[in-house]
Design a protein around this motif. Structure first.
Motif, PDB file in Angstrom:
ATOM      1  N   ASP A 280       0.836  -1.194   0.000  1.00 54.65           N
ATOM      2  CA  ASP A 280       0.000   0.000   0.000  1.00 54.65           C
ATOM      3  C   ASP A 280       0.876   1.251   0.000  1.00 54.65           C
ATOM      4  O   ASP A 280       1.936   1.262   0.644  1.00 54.65           O
ATOM      5  CB  ASP A 280      -0.900  -0.020   1.241  1.00 54.65           C
ATOM      6  N   SER A 282       0.835   3.827   1.603  1.00 59.49           N
ATOM      7  CA  SER A 282       1.113   4.349   2.939  1.00 59.49           C
ATOM      8  C   SER A 282       2.280   3.630   3.616  1.00 59.49           C
ATOM      9  O   SER A 282       2.823   4.116   4.611  1.00 59.49           O
ATOM     10  CB  SER A 282      -0.131   4.222   3.826  1.00 59.49           C
ATOM     11  N   LEU A 285       5.443   5.684   3.383  1.00 61.41           N
ATOM     12  CA  LEU A 285       5.319   6.841   4.271  1.00 61.41           C
ATOM     13  C   LEU A 285       5.531   6.436   5.720  1.00 61.41           C
ATOM     14  O   LEU A 285       6.191   7.141   6.498  1.00 61.41           O
ATOM     15  CB  LEU A 285       3.934   7.478   4.102  1.00 61.41           C
TER      16      LEU A 285
END
Length: 372
Positions: A280, A282, A285
């Motif tokens: 994903d 994210s 991050l």
């Protein structure tokens, strides 16, 4: 008159059991050989190439089908015929391809076994020239810290290797060679520290070592610590140490360890990049946010003067030239942070100078770094 049946019944029980056992041994069951028909794919043949048969060559047919997720908790080699009811032998925590995979793992395994070297025999120890006392002490300190890093890497990989599913045996096989490499590095650096009537130096700070040993989030996180941070710095130290080595023995030792370390880092970079690209958005991050605390540990450890002073003595050729040597050290430190940022960007983690820990940003000088 007693019948034969009655006579047999009058025999002692032990004798009857022995006779029954003998009869069973004398009339074995005819083998069915049904197992010979149990295969997922018959007729597979891999012809040898110019390098023989490599594990990359074996990625054919069903034997090259690498699952995205494996539910097999046995140690069945990938492609072997599964037997229903086999109890699981482990509960692999890393059973998804994204957890550990790197496309270069098979090739790196082949490179590792082809480039084996032996510290006790291949290093030209007889050519180890006597060094001035201050340079010798600095070299012993450097080798002590490199030996400690190698032993730590052995333990870190070892505590994760058994958690990796055998569906991804290419990675497990490569990491096994890395453990062998780091074991050899530990011994080799210890040998150099104790050569010439030497001694071991000081233990290095344990902030980052503890971070490596206690990481539990996942192998990808450990790979960032082990390869992108520690591995990048170790590569640079080995490269500079080879450039400034004063004997054939030291040059050979640092060069061979550098070759090994480059291979280790190549896997780590490829894995982290694969994990970020196949997760994903994210995830990358989150890894970037994770670096805040990690960079704090690294910044604190880099403030310890011992390793940098030892390197400054080696680079300068003695305590009297430490000022010149320390300029080379500053160039090394700058290159380390620059390469750390570049490699994080390459694997897809949004690490930049703007969100870099201030304690690490201070090493980014704008003038040209001293070449090694």
């Amino acid at each position: 008159m007693a019948t034969n049946k009655e006579e047999k019944s009058e025999q002692p029980q032990d004798q009857q059991s022995e006779e029954s056992s003998n009869e069973a041994l004398e009339t074995p069951a005819r083998p069915s050989l049904d197992w010979m028909n149990d295969t997922l794919q018959w007729g597979t043949k891999v012809p040898p190439g110019k390098h023989g048969i490599t594990i990359g060559d074996l990625q054919v047919g069903v034997y090259g089908d690498i699952p995205e997720v494996s539910t097999d908790m046995t140690r069945r080699p990938r492609g072997a015929f599964p037997i229903p009811g086999i109890p699981r032998t482990d509960l692999y925590a890393l059973s998804a391809k994204v957890d550990i995979w790197a496309d270069n793992a098979a090739d790196l395994y082949e490179e590792a076994i082809q480039r084996r070297w032996m510290a006790h025999a291949d290093v030209p120890w007889d050519d180890l020239a006597p060094l001035p006392d201050d340079v010798e002490l600095a070299m012993r300190q450097l080798c002590t810290e490199l030996a400690q890093q190698a032993s730590l890497e052995t333990d870190v990989i070892g505590q994760w290797l058994h958690r990796m599913n055998y569906a991804y045996y290419e990675v497990k096989a490569f990491l096994a060679t890395e453990i062998f490499d780091t074991g050899r590095h530990f011994v080799a650096f210890r040998q150099r520290a104790l050569a010439n009537g030497g001694k071991l130096g000081l233990e290095s700070p344990g902030h980052f070592n503890r971070r490596l040993m206690e990481a539990r989030a996942g192998w990808t996180e450990v790979a960032i610590y082990l390869y992108i941070i520690r591995g990048t710095l170790t590569q640079l130290v080995l490269r500079y140490a080879e450039a400034y080595a004063q004997s054939p023995a030291e040059k050979y030792l640092f060069r061979k360890c550098l070759e090994d370390k480059a291979r280790h880092v190549a896997y780590g970079l490829a894995h982290v990049k694969y994990a970020v690209e196949n997760s994903d958005p994210s995830f990358g991050l989150g890894l970037n946010n994770l670096m805040r605390a990690v960079e704090g540990d690294l910044s604190q450890e880099m403030q310890d003067p011992v390793i940098w002073e030892a390197l400054a003595i080696i680079f300068g050729g003695g305590v009297s030239n430490m000022v010149e040597g320390m300029e080379v050290v500053k160039g090394l430190q700058q290159r380390f942070i620059e390469q750390y940022l570049a490699r994080m960007k390459w694997v897809g983690i949004p690490k930049t100078e703007a969100n870099l820990n201030p304690g690490l940003a201070v090493y980014l000088r704008r003038e040209e770094a001293t070449p090694a």
